[in-house]
Design a protein around this motif. Structure first.
Motif, PDB file in Angstrom:
ATOM      1  N   ALA A  97       0.830  -1.209   0.000  1.00  0.00           N
ATOM      2  CA  ALA A  97       0.000   0.000   0.000  1.00  0.00           C
ATOM      3  C   ALA A  97       0.865   1.260   0.000  1.00  0.00           C
ATOM      4  CB  ALA A  97      -0.921  -0.013   1.220  1.00  0.00           C
ATOM      5  N   MET A  98       1.979   1.248   0.716  1.00  0.00           N
ATOM      6  CA  MET A  98       2.870   2.410   0.732  1.00  0.00           C
ATOM      7  C   MET A  98       3.465   2.658  -0.645  1.00  0.00           C
ATOM      8  SD  MET A  98       4.813   2.004   4.390  1.00  0.00           S
ATOM      9  CE  MET A  98       3.908   2.142   5.928  1.00  0.00           C
ATOM     10  N   HIS A  99       3.765   1.607  -1.376  1.00  0.00           N
ATOM     11  CA  HIS A  99       4.253   1.786  -2.744  1.00  0.00           C
ATOM     12  C   HIS A  99       3.195   2.483  -3.614  1.00  0.00           C
ATOM     13  CE1 HIS A  99       8.158  -0.117  -2.768  1.00  0.00           C
ATOM     14  NE2 HIS A  99       7.683  -1.141  -2.067  1.00  0.00           N
ATOM     15  N   GLU A 107      -5.836   6.031   8.057  1.00  0.00           N
ATOM     16  CA  GLU A 107      -6.232   7.386   8.452  1.00  0.00           C
ATOM     17  C   GLU A 107      -5.277   8.420   7.869  1.00  0.00           C
ATOM     18  OE1 GLU A 107      -7.084   9.970  12.545  1.00  0.00           O
ATOM     19  OE2 GLU A 107      -6.542   7.832  12.637  1.00  0.00           O
ATOM     20  N   MET A 108      -3.999   8.079   7.838  1.00  0.00           N
ATOM     21  CA  MET A 108      -3.002   9.004   7.305  1.00  0.00           C
ATOM     22  C   MET A 108      -3.241   9.284   5.823  1.00  0.00           C
ATOM     23  SD  MET A 108       1.060   8.406   6.841  1.00  0.00           S
ATOM     24  CE  MET A 108       0.683   7.212   5.562  1.00  0.00           C
ATOM     25  N   THR A 109      -3.514   8.239   5.056  1.00  0.00           N
ATOM     26  CA  THR A 109      -3.748   8.453   3.623  1.00  0.00           C
ATOM     27  C   THR A 109      -5.009   9.288   3.390  1.00  0.00           C
ATOM     28  OG1 THR A 109      -4.891   6.304   3.551  1.00  0.00           O
ATOM     29  CG2 THR A 109      -2.554   6.336   2.964  1.00  0.00           C
ATOM     30  N   GLY A 137       1.687   7.988  -6.013  1.00  0.00           N
ATOM     31  CA  GLY A 137       0.710   9.051  -6.129  1.00  0.00           C
ATOM     32  C   GLY A 137      -0.718   8.619  -5.951  1.00  0.00           C
ATOM     33  N   ASP A 138      -0.944   7.331  -5.682  1.00  0.00           N
ATOM     34  CA  ASP A 138      -2.294   6.819  -5.485  1.00  0.00           C
ATOM     35  C   ASP A 138      -2.670   6.959  -4.012  1.00  0.00           C
ATOM     36  OD1 ASP A 138      -4.723   5.602  -5.540  1.00  0.00           O
ATOM     37  OD2 ASP A 138      -3.957   3.579  -5.996  1.00  0.00           O
TER      38      ASP A 138
END
Length: 576
Positions: free
Chosen positions: A313-315, A343-345, A320-321
């Motif tokens: 998910a971090m990738h 929550e951060m995203t 940019g997603d």
């Protein structure tokens, strides 16, 4: 190390768990084994050294007793009279009495003999058939004649009890009252007598060998060690001692006679015992390894799976997603980490555009605010100068002041934020001309900027605060100062430096100027604004750097990127 960094998180946890569990056990086993063996070896070595020292002291005590007995016999009246060939039955009894008293007074029971000046045997307490004649021109008697004290020499015995081993003989010359040599007193110490003397002191571990100074075996505490004695003799002749894996040799030299005492003792631990202990240690490590492999595999698998999903998910976010989302399947710290990521995203998606626009607006506002602060600050000083000149000089130089001030003001209110270094130097020269009128004769200046660097683009009004600081602060107490303005370009970086030979800058001020995040400088608003403008435009890699020495001067260097509209000079080193 690079290969370790390329491993996945799962295998890193797996390997780390193995190392954490296995290495301490292995290291402790090796350390304990090493400490144990070293301690035993040290104790065994100390014991061997003490034992060989006791035996050497005992042997030295025997020789000391021999020398004292020889001294008494040489000074005995009956012995001297018998050697002068005045022999009577009564004298013979007295001589033998003196010899046996000397023998009984020694713990070794060594035999004594009297020889006349010609080497002829006169009296002896030795059993068997002692030598009736000794040569006086070589050997034992000759050696005694060359020195005042006792002489020592190992010579073979004639009786069968000696088993071919030599005896250690000590001899001393007997002198008459007029100083002439009249005979010799000889003391013979055999291997059998040494065995009796060393009784009770010999250790159980290994045999004791006594070699003469010439390397001949004189005594061995055990039988059947002839081959080992020959090896020791060859090693002594070579100046070394033999080495065996399970045995230690200890050597001492008796200083009076020069005899060598060698004691062999078994090592504290045999090679077999050390190997067994190592096998036990490695077996324990192998069992621990099997357990650790199973536990580490389960642990790494439990931790790596959710982290792999988070990593994926971090990738997506990095590409940019901002719609990336991870399902929460556990309630521990990793589950909490997953919730925090989601929550951060969500927040990041809502705030990223707002923050970018806000930062852009803030940078523009700060830059315009700081550049606006530079102009009134300088304008105030200039107007003050014009006021005093008008009063003192009746306005003869107002035209020049007004012209320079007009040029500077026109440039400061212009819309462009960047100008060429050539234009910036023109503004600096106008400023210096104004200050030279104000501080007539107080300073001189030189501008040393190569022609090919003058087309580099720089922020407007960026160099004038540095020159102002040198004039108003650096040369404040100077009657005749010097200001040097120069530039150099290296690896796409332009360095603009202003140097003065004034009073210098305080250490606190230098540290604040060189700080990566400078704070407001009291009395140095212009320098602070310059630093902030450069860092806002170009980032933390650029800004001011100061060096100063009290009473010698100060150099302030402005670091900027070397960007040009065009660059045609062949000698330019800016990298464009």
């Amino acid at each position: 190390m690079n290969q370790h960094k390329q491993l996945s998180f799962k295998y890193r946890i797996f390997g780390s768990s193995l190392l954490v569990a296995l290495l301490p056990l292995l290291l402790c086993s090796i350390l304990m084994l090493s400490i144990f063996t070293d301690t035993l070896e040290r104790q065994s070595h100390e014991t061997g050294e003490q034992q060989i020292q006791k035996l050497t002291d005992r042997f030295a005590l025997i020789l000391q007793g021999e020398e004292e007995a020889l001294q008494r016999l040489c000074e005995d009246e009956f012995v001297q009279r018998s050697l002068l060939d005045h022999t009577t039955d009564e004298l013979v009894k007295d001589v033998y009495l003196a010899l046996y008293q000397a023998t009984n007074g020694m713990s070794s029971g060594a035999a004594f003999a009297l020889y006349d000046a010609g080497g002829q045997l006169k009296f002896t307490t030795q059993e068997g058939t002692p030598q009736a004649q000794l040569p006086v021109n070589w050997g034992l008697l000759y050696k005694a004649a060359q020195q005042s004290g006792a002489a020592y020499l190992a010579e073979p015995e004639q009786d069968a009890a000696s088993q071919g081993l030599p005896s250690l003989r000590a001899v001393r010359s007997v002198h008459a009252a007029n100083g002439s040599r009249i005979g010799y007193v000889v003391c013979s110490l055999t291997a059998q007598q040494l065995r009796q003397s060393f009784a009770g002191l010999l250790p159980e571990g290994g045999p004791l060998f006594l070699f003469t100074p010439q390397g001949r075996l004189m005594y061995a505490s055990r039988s059947g060690v002839e081959e080992e004695a020959q090896q020791l003799r060859e090693a002594l002749m070579a100046g070394t001692l033999p080495t065996q894996p399970d045995q230690n040799y200890f050597l001492r030299t008796e200083p009076v006679s020069g005899c060598l005492l060698i004691l062999r003792q078994p090592a504290a631990l045999s090679a077999g015992a050390v190997g067994l202990m190592r096998s036990i240690s490695f077996a324990s490590a192998a069992i621990s390894l099997i357990l650790c492999v199973a536990i580490s595999f389960l642990l790494s698998r439990s931790l790596s799976r959710p982290i792999e999903r988070l990593s994926h998910a971090m990738h997506q976010v990095r590409r940019g997603d901002l719609n990336a989302h991870v399902d929460v399947e556990r309630q521990d710290e990793i589950g909490q980490l997953t919730e925090d990521f989601n929550e951060m995203t969500t927040r990041l998606k809502a705030q990223v555009e707002e923050r970018v626009q806000h930062q852009r607006d803030l940078n523009d506002a700060q830059i315009r605010q700081m550049q606006a602060q530079l102009n009134p600050h300088f304008l105030y000083n200039t107007l003050d100068t014009m006021k005093w000149l008008a009063k003192i000089h009746k306005l003869p130089e107002v035209a020049q002041l007004a012209g320079g001030l007009g040029s500077i003001l026109r440039s400061s209110i212009a819309s462009e934020q960047f100008i060429t270094l050539r234009q910036e130097l023109v503004l600096v020269e106008h400023y210096i001309d104004i200050q030279k009128i104000r501080f007539a004769g107080k300073f001189q200046y030189v501008i040393d900027v190569p022609e090919h660097l003058r087309d580099i683009i720089v922020p407007k009004m960026i160099l004038q605060p540095l020159v102002e600081n040198s004039i108003l602060h650096g040369l404040e107490t100077s009657e005749s100062g010097y200001i040097y303005i120069y530039a150099q370009c290296d690896e796409k970086v332009l360095n603009l430096s202003v140097t003065d030979d004034g009073c210098g800058m305080s250490t606190e001020m230098v540290e604040r100027l060189n700080s990566p995040e400078p704070k407001m400088l009291q009395g140095h608003l212009g320098l602070y604004n310059v630093m902030r403008i450069v860092q806002l435009y170009y980032g933390q890699d650029y800004g001011l750097h100061a060096t100063s020495q009290a009473g010698i001067g100060t150099t302030v260097t402005l670091r900027l990127p070397a960007g040009k509209e065009e660059c045609n000079a062949e000698s330019c080193n800016c990298g464009r």
